[in-house]
Design a protein around this motif. Structure first.
Motif, PDB file in Angstrom:
ATOM      1  N   MET A   1       7.337   8.389  -1.357  1.00 52.71           N
ATOM      2  CA  MET A   1       6.824   7.111  -1.779  1.00 52.71           C
ATOM      3  C   MET A   1       5.673   6.708  -0.874  1.00 52.71           C
ATOM      4  SD  MET A   1       9.226   3.965  -0.466  1.00 52.71           S
ATOM      5  CE  MET A   1      10.461   4.966   0.285  1.00 52.71           C
ATOM      6  N   PRO A   2       4.548   6.338  -1.437  1.00 55.97           N
ATOM      7  CA  PRO A   2       3.426   5.862  -0.628  1.00 55.97           C
ATOM      8  C   PRO A   2       3.675   4.419  -0.180  1.00 55.97           C
ATOM      9  CG  PRO A   2       2.817   5.893  -2.936  1.00 55.97           C
ATOM     10  CD  PRO A   2       4.200   6.479  -2.838  1.00 55.97           C
ATOM     11  N   PHE A   3       3.332   4.140   1.049  1.00 57.37           N
ATOM     12  CA  PHE A   3       3.428   2.782   1.580  1.00 57.37           C
ATOM     13  C   PHE A   3       2.006   2.368   1.945  1.00 57.37           C
ATOM     14  CE2 PHE A   3       4.001  -0.519   4.698  1.00 57.37           C
ATOM     15  CZ  PHE A   3       5.120  -1.197   4.256  1.00 57.37           C
ATOM     16  N   VAL A   4       1.486   1.344   1.275  1.00 54.17           N
ATOM     17  CA  VAL A   4       0.093   0.937   1.435  1.00 54.17           C
ATOM     18  C   VAL A   4       0.020  -0.362   2.216  1.00 54.17           C
ATOM     19  CG1 VAL A   4      -2.011   0.279   0.196  1.00 54.17           C
ATOM     20  CG2 VAL A   4      -0.519   2.050  -0.739  1.00 54.17           C
ATOM     21  N   THR A   5      -0.870  -0.409   3.183  1.00 55.66           N
ATOM     22  CA  THR A   5      -1.122  -1.638   3.931  1.00 55.66           C
ATOM     23  C   THR A   5      -2.559  -2.076   3.693  1.00 55.66           C
ATOM     24  OG1 THR A   5       0.448  -1.020   5.659  1.00 55.66           O
ATOM     25  CG2 THR A   5      -1.171  -2.707   6.211  1.00 55.66           C
ATOM     26  N   PHE A   6      -2.727  -3.285   3.240  1.00 57.14           N
ATOM     27  CA  PHE A   6      -4.042  -3.896   3.083  1.00 57.14           C
ATOM     28  C   PHE A   6      -4.260  -4.820   4.277  1.00 57.14           C
ATOM     29  CE2 PHE A   6      -2.597  -3.102  -1.243  1.00 57.14           C
ATOM     30  CZ  PHE A   6      -3.723  -2.621  -1.891  1.00 57.14           C
ATOM     31  N   THR A   7      -5.373  -4.690   4.948  1.00 54.45           N
ATOM     32  CA  THR A   7      -5.751  -5.632   5.997  1.00 54.45           C
ATOM     33  C   THR A   7      -6.850  -6.496   5.412  1.00 54.45           C
ATOM     34  OG1 THR A   7      -5.210  -4.009   7.703  1.00 54.45           O
ATOM     35  CG2 THR A   7      -6.570  -5.886   8.366  1.00 54.45           C
ATOM     36  N   VAL A   8      -6.577  -7.788   5.294  1.00 55.05           N
ATOM     37  CA  VAL A   8      -7.489  -8.698   4.593  1.00 55.05           C
ATOM     38  C   VAL A   8      -7.748  -9.934   5.442  1.00 55.05           C
ATOM     39  CG1 VAL A   8      -6.699  -7.918   2.320  1.00 55.05           C
ATOM     40  CG2 VAL A   8      -5.598  -9.882   3.383  1.00 55.05           C
ATOM     41  N   ARG A   9      -8.814 -10.630   5.088  1.00 51.89           N
ATOM     42  CA  ARG A   9      -9.113 -11.874   5.794  1.00 51.89           C
ATOM     43  C   ARG A   9      -8.053 -12.922   5.477  1.00 51.89           C
ATOM     44  NH1 ARG A   9     -10.930 -14.999   1.712  1.00 51.89           N
ATOM     45  NH2 ARG A   9     -12.118 -13.977   0.088  1.00 51.89           N
ATOM     46  N   ARG A  10      -7.760 -13.741   6.450  1.00 49.68           N
ATOM     47  CA  ARG A  10      -6.771 -14.810   6.280  1.00 49.68           C
ATOM     48  C   ARG A  10      -7.230 -15.743   5.168  1.00 49.68           C
ATOM     49  NH1 ARG A  10      -5.999 -16.228  11.455  1.00 49.68           N
ATOM     50  NH2 ARG A  10      -4.296 -14.756  11.557  1.00 49.68           N
ATOM     51  N   GLY A  11      -6.300 -16.133   4.322  1.00 45.19           N
ATOM     52  CA  GLY A  11      -6.600 -17.089   3.261  1.00 45.19           C
ATOM     53  C   GLY A  11      -6.913 -16.469   1.912  1.00 45.19           C
ATOM     54  N   LEU A  12      -6.818 -15.145   1.803  1.00 46.94           N
ATOM     55  CA  LEU A  12      -7.050 -14.512   0.509  1.00 46.94           C
ATOM     56  C   LEU A  12      -6.005 -15.036  -0.471  1.00 46.94           C
ATOM     57  CD1 LEU A  12      -8.906 -12.294  -0.725  1.00 46.94           C
ATOM     58  CD2 LEU A  12      -7.042 -10.694  -0.302  1.00 46.94           C
ATOM     59  N   SER A  13      -6.419 -15.359  -1.665  1.00 48.21           N
ATOM     60  CA  SER A  13      -5.503 -15.964  -2.629  1.00 48.21           C
ATOM     61  C   SER A  13      -4.438 -14.970  -3.104  1.00 48.21           C
ATOM     62  CB  SER A  13      -6.269 -16.489  -3.846  1.00 48.21           C
ATOM     63  OG  SER A  13      -6.720 -15.409  -4.646  1.00 48.21           O
ATOM     64  N   SER A  14      -3.334 -15.505  -3.566  1.00 48.82           N
ATOM     65  CA  SER A  14      -2.266 -14.671  -4.133  1.00 48.82           C
ATOM     66  C   SER A  14      -2.768 -13.882  -5.326  1.00 48.82           C
ATOM     67  CB  SER A  14      -1.084 -15.537  -4.549  1.00 48.82           C
ATOM     68  OG  SER A  14      -0.478 -16.115  -3.427  1.00 48.82           O
ATOM     69  N   ALA A  15      -3.629 -14.496  -6.108  1.00 51.77           N
ATOM     70  CA  ALA A  15      -4.184 -13.811  -7.279  1.00 51.77           C
ATOM     71  C   ALA A  15      -5.021 -12.610  -6.847  1.00 51.77           C
ATOM     72  CB  ALA A  15      -5.030 -14.770  -8.111  1.00 51.77           C
ATOM     73  N   ASP A  16      -5.842 -12.779  -5.808  1.00 54.70           N
ATOM     74  CA  ASP A  16      -6.653 -11.662  -5.314  1.00 54.70           C
ATOM     75  C   ASP A  16      -5.762 -10.544  -4.769  1.00 54.70           C
ATOM     76  OD1 ASP A  16      -9.102 -12.752  -6.017  1.00 54.70           O
ATOM     77  OD2 ASP A  16      -9.442 -13.651  -4.050  1.00 54.70           O
ATOM     78  N   LYS A  17      -4.701 -10.913  -4.064  1.00 47.06           N
ATOM     79  CA  LYS A  17      -3.766  -9.908  -3.554  1.00 47.06           C
ATOM     80  C   LYS A  17      -3.114  -9.161  -4.713  1.00 47.06           C
ATOM     81  CE  LYS A  17      -2.693 -12.335   0.723  1.00 47.06           C
ATOM     82  NZ  LYS A  17      -1.636 -13.041   1.473  1.00 47.06           N
ATOM     83  N   SER A  18      -2.754  -9.870  -5.756  1.00 50.39           N
ATOM     84  CA  SER A  18      -2.146  -9.238  -6.934  1.00 50.39           C
ATOM     85  C   SER A  18      -3.112  -8.264  -7.596  1.00 50.39           C
ATOM     86  CB  SER A  18      -1.701 -10.294  -7.937  1.00 50.39           C
ATOM     87  OG  SER A  18      -0.614 -11.019  -7.431  1.00 50.39           O
ATOM     88  N   HIS A  19      -4.395  -8.653  -7.677  1.00 50.57           N
ATOM     89  CA  HIS A  19      -5.409  -7.778  -8.279  1.00 50.57           C
ATOM     90  C   HIS A  19      -5.595  -6.513  -7.444  1.00 50.57           C
ATOM     91  CE1 HIS A  19      -6.334 -10.593 -11.384  1.00 50.57           C
ATOM     92  NE2 HIS A  19      -6.948 -11.450 -10.604  1.00 50.57           N
ATOM     93  N   LEU A  20      -5.652  -6.660  -6.122  1.00 54.97           N
ATOM     94  CA  LEU A  20      -5.781  -5.493  -5.252  1.00 54.97           C
ATOM     95  C   LEU A  20      -4.573  -4.567  -5.396  1.00 54.97           C
ATOM     96  CD1 LEU A  20      -7.162  -7.084  -1.965  1.00 54.97           C
ATOM     97  CD2 LEU A  20      -8.304  -5.375  -3.385  1.00 54.97           C
ATOM     98  N   SER A  21      -3.390  -5.156  -5.412  1.00 56.51           N
ATOM     99  CA  SER A  21      -2.169  -4.376  -5.536  1.00 56.51           C
ATOM    100  C   SER A  21      -2.120  -3.636  -6.873  1.00 56.51           C
ATOM    101  CB  SER A  21      -0.955  -5.285  -5.374  1.00 56.51           C
ATOM    102  OG  SER A  21       0.235  -4.544  -5.383  1.00 56.51           O
ATOM    103  N   ALA A  22      -2.507  -4.304  -7.938  1.00 59.00           N
ATOM    104  CA  ALA A  22      -2.506  -3.689  -9.271  1.00 59.00           C
ATOM    105  C   ALA A  22      -3.502  -2.522  -9.333  1.00 59.00           C
ATOM    106  CB  ALA A  22      -2.836  -4.721 -10.339  1.00 59.00           C
TER     107      ALA A  22
END
Length: 57
Positions: A1-22
């Protein structure tokens, strides 16, 4: 199973996180991983924690 870590700027919206994850999940599926193998985490960093060339903001 791949385990992915995104390092993002603080305050990124939940919607943006969902789009990146998708998008990452689609890439993983295209690489042959099962669609249910989604293990993504987001680490948020502040402006002092991330050095970025100002031309690429």
């Amino acid at each position: 199973m791949p385990f992915v870590t995104f390092t993002v700027r603080r305050g990124l919206s939940s919607a943006d996180k969902s789009h990146l994850s998708a998008a990452m999940l689609e890439a993983q599926v295209a690489a042959g991983f099962h669609r249910d193998d989604r293990f993504h985490r987001f680490l948020e960093v502040g402006p002092d924690d991330l050095q970025v060339d100002a031309r690429f903001r």
